[in-house]
Write a protein that holds these residues in place. Structure first.
Motif, short mmCIF file in Angstrom:
data_model
loop_
_atom_site.label_atom_id
_atom_site.label_comp_id
_atom_site.label_asym_id
_atom_site.label_seq_id
_atom_site.Cartn_x
_atom_site.Cartn_y
_atom_site.Cartn_z
N PHE A 100 36.01 39.48 37.69
CA PHE A 100 35.07 38.97 36.49
C PHE A 100 33.87 39.22 37.09
CE2 PHE A 100 32.37 35.53 34.41
CZ PHE A 100 32.64 36.02 33.24
N GLY A 101 33.44 39.12 38.31
CA GLY A 101 32.23 39.39 38.93
C GLY A 101 31.82 40.81 38.99
N TYR A 102 32.77 41.70 39.24
CA TYR A 102 32.64 43.16 39.18
C TYR A 102 32.12 43.67 37.83
CZ TYR A 102 34.46 43.59 44.03
OH TYR A 102 34.59 43.62 45.62
N VAL A 103 33.02 42.98 36.97
CA VAL A 103 32.69 43.41 35.45
C VAL A 103 31.23 42.89 34.83
CG1 VAL A 103 33.69 43.02 33.21
CG2 VAL A 103 35.16 43.48 35.03
N SER A 104 31.08 41.78 35.20
CA SER A 104 29.75 41.04 34.56
C SER A 104 28.61 41.28 35.18
CB SER A 104 30.09 39.71 34.26
OG SER A 104 30.42 38.97 35.34
#
Length: 594
Positions: A439-443
């Motif tokens: 989720f961190g890599y995406v957002s």
């Protein structure tokens, strides 16, 4: 060769083993007898609810009772004078640490497991998971993880669909990045709020939505002087909270800070490698030097995974040593330690590239390499390698059973021997952590690498099946655990979404197109970026407030349940009062006769 398996020596044809307690080979008979008597004494206080409870619930109750076997007057384990006991000490924990008990694990129900597999992952088709069936077999905690994994995967699809044209057509206009980043903000807020509602629906249906944690029993690893809880009136270990605080602030906190410093030191080594590879490519500009440009990122991604796993073991040891009374407190401190380190370890280099080096090309390359490499490593380490080892061990066990001449149920014996050598599932912690980092890599840097969501979707579609495979065929059956939600992970995801607002606004403010609008006054640019960031955060919190955590029909049912509980309590009190009033005339009549 003589084989004895106590669970198979029973004369009851309907006997169904639920939990296996594996003892060391040289355990003394008096120790076995003592342990059996303690377990039987605990069982006498309970009821037989075979027809009312599921197999998973029965196994959970057995685990709960075993973990709450505590020493009373015993000074040592019979037959093992070196294994000291004191009042309040967990007997199971002492038996495990002394090597008398090797492990305790629940057995699979092969018939129910086969039915679950047929509806879950054996047929590779796009369909919803049988969450209720997963809950019935593995319990609420694991069912909620698979429910969240499925929900998060489908929630990523809009981001992936919108992100593909940004990447394929190389849109560089800042206004299009603003649109994508704004959508990312609304998306990350809405999906987390909608998940709360879906989670409330599921847990209400399962009967765990209104679980109370106020009177949670002490965790098995908690130790202290045996005393009486002033609230519950029960005997349990007591441990001064100031000692725990001293351990946290004088030992755990400095250790975590040292690990964070070491992570940053490794990061700087990675940048030295990047400079070396870039210099080599500029001098040669050959095909192999072009490939070499990706090598530092790949090595760094592997090092990150190794450091994360090593730190996890250290964090578990420290958190256990801190001696938290409640399992929820233990989990919260462990998750906090691990999340802080993993966040810095995984994302520090990306923040450094974005805001110090200001190299967007390198940022996109590093983000893609870290994301893809971590996903491949997780699939290999968590599923493929354990599955291969388990298949190899299963063939060996079958050969041994076929060569065995013993008057026992060979099928059950084979199952016990096979499952006791399986790996132990350590809980949903690592699985949620993997989703959190994804989720961190995406957002966090969505406007720089919009393709991240597409890779996450592809990974998660395979993750659903690989996780299902490892739960059913790679690991021992875990004990079920009741849960009302995904717990502190909800807060972790929400915190990540707040940080993503700040990072995306800052990246857009640094873009050449935005800087061209304010060629002279950088102060105005900074003020406008900060104002936009605050406005987006305000919008985020308004959305979170406007979307109720529980659907209206669930709120009504909970209110009705609370009303009925209060009414039943009032009627019970009125009944007791009426009975007391009936007793008073009898007493007064006797007094008059006297």
């Amino acid at each position: 060769m003589k084989v004895t398996l106590s669970a198979l020596d029973t004369h009851e044809s309907s006997f169904t083993p639920l939990v296996v307690i594996e003892l060391a080979q040289d355990v003394k008979e008096e120790t076995k007898e003592w342990l059996k008597n303690r377990i039987i004494a605990k069982k006498k206080d309970g009821d037989n609810n075979d027809d009312f409870l599921t197999m998973a619930e029965c196994q959970f109750i057995i685990k709960h009772e075993l973990e709450n076997l505590r020493a009373k007057d015993e000074k040592m384990i019979p037959g093992y004078p070196q294994a000291k006991l004191y009042p309040g000490k967990s007997l199971l924990r002492r038996l495990l640490t002394s090597g008398i008990v090797i492990q305790v694990f629940p057995l699979h129900d092969n018939e129910a497991l086969k039915k679950l597999e047929d509806t879950w992952y054996t047929r590779l088709t796009l369909k919803y998971q049988p969450i209720d069936n997963i809950r019935g077999y593995f319990g609420e905690t694991i069912a909620l993880y698979f429910g969240f994994l499925e929900y998060f995967t489908f929630a990523l699809i809009p981001m992936a669909v919108i992100g593909l044209p940004y990447y394929l057509f190389v849109w560089e206009d800042y206004d299009k990045y603003v649109i994508f980043a704004s959508f990312n903000l609304i998306w990350s807020t809405v999906i987390l709020e909608v998940w709360k509602r879906g989670c409330a629906n599921m847990t209400y249906r399962w009967g765990t939505l209104v679980m109370k944690r106020q009177f949670e029993e002490p965790r098995p690893g908690f130790h202290g002087v045996l005393g009486v809880n002033s609230i519950t009136g029960r005997e349990e270990p007591l441990y001064p909270s100031y000692k725990r605080q001293l351990r946290i602030y004088l030992v755990s906190l400095p250790f975590v800070c040292f690990c964070l410093y070491f992570s940053l030191y490794v990061m700087m080594i990675y940048f030295d490698m990047e400079i070396w590879a870039l210099g080599l490519h500029e001098n040669s500009e050959s095909e192999w030097t072009s490939v070499l440009l990706y090598v530092p990122s790949i090595i760094y991604a592997i090092v990150i995974e190794i450091m994360n796993r090593l730190y996890r073991y250290a964090a578990e040891f420290l958190t256990s040593w801190e001696n938290h009374r409640l399992e929820s407190a233990y989990q919260n401190h462990l998750i906090l330690k691990v999340l802080v380190f993993n966040f810095l370890n995984c994302f520090a280099s990306l923040f450094y590239i974005a805001f110090v080096l200001k190299d967007m090309k390198l940022l996109r390359q590093s983000l893609a390499t870290l994301l893809i490499t971590s996903q491949i490593l997780n699939q290999i380490v968590e599923s493929l390698l354990p599955y291969w080892l388990q298949k190899k061990h299963g063939v060996q066990v079958k050969r041994k059973v076929q060569a065995l001449k013993a008057d026992i149920d060979a099928t059950l014996y084979e199952q016990v021997i096979l499952e006791k050598e399986m790996g132990t599932y350590m809980g949903t912690f690592d699985d949620y952590l993997e989703l959190f980092l994804q989720f961190g890599y995406v957002s966090l840097f969505s406007c720089v690498y919009p393709l991240a969501a597409a890779f996450a979707v592809l990974n998660n579609f395979t993750e659903v099946n690989s996780d299902a495979l490892k739960m059913c065929r790679v690991f021992k059956r875990p004990f079920s655990e009741p849960s009302a939600s995904i717990g502190v992970w909800q807060l972790a995801f929400e915190t990540m979404s707040v940080i993503s607002v700040v990072t995306n606004c800052a990246l857009i403010g640094m873009s050449p197109q935005v800087n061209a609008v304010f060629p002279e006054s950088k102060t105005d640019l900074i003020l406008i970026v900060v104002a936009v960031e605050h406005a987006l955060l305000a919008l985020k919190f308004i959305l979170a407030f406007a979307i109720p955590d529980k659907p209206q029909h669930i709120q009504v049912k909970l209110a009705r349940l609370e009303f009925e509980s209060l009414e039943a309590l009032k009627q019970q009190q009125m009944k007791l009062t009426a009975e007391d009033l009936k007793e008073e005339p009898r007493v007064s009549g006797k007094e008059q006769e006297l």
